[in-house]
Design an enzyme around this catalytic site. Sequence first.
Site, PDB file in Angstrom:
ATOM      1  N   GLU A 331      20.803 -40.905 -26.020  1.00  0.00           N
ATOM      2  CA  GLU A 331      20.406 -41.783 -25.392  1.00  0.00           C
ATOM      3  C   GLU A 331      19.570 -43.184 -25.723  1.00  0.00           C
ATOM      4  O   GLU A 331      18.920 -43.594 -25.680  1.00  0.00           O
ATOM      5  CB  GLU A 331      19.095 -40.699 -24.758  1.00  0.00           C
ATOM      6  CG  GLU A 331      19.253 -39.743 -23.887  1.00  0.00           C
ATOM      7  CD  GLU A 331      18.285 -39.019 -23.975  1.00  0.00           C
ATOM      8  OE1 GLU A 331      17.257 -39.274 -23.986  1.00  0.00           O
ATOM      9  OE2 GLU A 331      18.740 -37.621 -22.824  1.00  0.00           O
ATOM     10  N   GLU A 438      25.445 -31.108 -21.015  1.00  0.00           N
ATOM     11  CA  GLU A 438      24.258 -30.487 -20.547  1.00  0.00           C
ATOM     12  C   GLU A 438      23.952 -30.464 -19.835  1.00  0.00           C
ATOM     13  O   GLU A 438      23.120 -30.171 -19.426  1.00  0.00           O
ATOM     14  CB  GLU A 438      22.994 -31.348 -21.100  1.00  0.00           C
ATOM     15  CG  GLU A 438      22.823 -31.943 -22.927  1.00  0.00           C
ATOM     16  CD  GLU A 438      22.147 -32.880 -22.963  1.00  0.00           C
ATOM     17  OE1 GLU A 438      21.136 -32.588 -22.195  1.00  0.00           O
ATOM     18  OE2 GLU A 438      21.890 -33.481 -24.249  1.00  0.00           O
TER      19      GLU A 438
END
Length: 568
Positions: A331, A438
Amino acid sequence: MKNINNGFFLCMLLLLWCFVHSGISIDPFSQSDSLKTECVMKPPRSSETQGLLQFSRSVEADSDEEWKIDENGSIREMTQRIQLQQGNIYSFSAWVKLREGNKKKVGVVFRTENGVVHGGEVRAKQGCWTLLKGGIVPDVSGSVDIFFETDDKEAKISASDVSLKQFSKEEWKLKQDQLIEKIRKSKVRFEVTYQNKTAVKGAVISIEQTKPSFLLGCAMNFRILQSEGYRNWFASRFKITSFTNEMKWYTTEKERGQENYTAADSMLKFAEENGILVRGHTVLWDDPIMQPSWVQKIKDPNDLMNVTLNRINSVMTRYKGKLTGWDVVNENVHWDYFEKMLGANASSIFYNLAFKLDPDLTLFVNEYNTIENRVEVTATPVKVKEKMEEILAYPGNMNIKGAIGAQGHFRPTQPNLAYMRSALDTLGSLGLPIWLTELDMPKCPNQEIYIEEILREAYSHPAVKGIIIFAGPEVSGFDKLTLADKDFNNTATGDVIDSLLKEWQQSSEIPKIFMKDSENDEEEVSLLHGYYNVNVSHTWMKNMSTSFSLEVTKEMGQRQVVRVVINA
């Protein structure tokens, strides 16, 4: 607001003339070369008109007519209010350029009765045209306003060939299925002959897939070590996984200098014993609150660099040769903890070190809200693409085996499939593999329908090479995508996953091929890309039998010929 309204009025006058012209649109399922070249001197022509709604500007080959959108404000009103129907999918396309400046974000925004939907974006340039793609799947029927949006309120935009194309869900799925046949399967034709090249009539060919090329996997957590039922359930379904938290720094080194890989090692052992591949998640995390508590207290940049380099060396050396890839700095578009502490090139430096430690490993940029189309637009496809380009451009990184991880944490509502496809197009223009890493969605009515739509959208895109869902049986603690109850009976979403596993892994029996003559149509079969065991026997010559391995790949083309020579 006054400026926007004035701009709206001017655009209305332009559009009244445009409505009578024939429509031009970009097929959302086509892989346009413009996505890779990014900027063209003249938009390519298209004859696509079916399903086109009432506005589109047709610019003749010798015409320079275009829409000039100059009013002040970051949102540019583009067209009149139009009516969209719930249940349909609307694909948007336009060619855009800047008349001043360079490399500004230009996006399309839909304003509905329920709020604003960001429909897609590109980086536009001056002097050449860039294709903007996107769309909307309205959650209710009603009126919609369409805007252009930029990250610079003074930017001067030109637009050409603006179109909105309507699909029913059935039409969209038909397009998906057609593309799946093209990108995931190949026709294989078997020719069985004697050494003198005459056909062996009566030969029987049996085919069994041993390993699929495309993997639909599932994450796991430490609870799999505590439940035999969970382990059996998992091993009977999935061939690739990632660990939710067990490889993360805050798990493996809770106290400085005291590393503990017990849980990760045990989970990896279970995976290896059951032939399950493991994707590494994650070496580092750029979110400041996701560091080990003792790391958060470090204020000296030199000290932080030392412990960070130790972390990278420790975890990557430990699992070298045992993983399919790593999220190196998780991220790092949303967050910049290491950049603030260690300098703007921190992520690029860490990818460089990871590459040196394991040059053959795939290294991911892994982000959320990239394909999900939420209101929060920090890590849009354009920004994630630029982050990967920045990392690969750093000295020594050009040979990194890079990949994009799109996490896929979707909201509990109808997914915007048109936006998702355009987002995958943008990410795929890098030429690097994309994984959904995910995928999940909170519990909601129709969850199983929405999840299947998302999975099929990803599977039908040529840049997507695999998917990992964040899901499991009730005992696993995955409380969003729960695939089975406490007794391991499937939920409705669990049924969808099992059905797709069967469909995408060629696990159903492949009909035997009976060779009659060399020109018989029965000799050709459509196979998913992957590895197969093939056995050739004979209906009456019982001693004639041979077996071999076969790999079916996209690189071999849409049709492959397999020649088998029998010594008899």
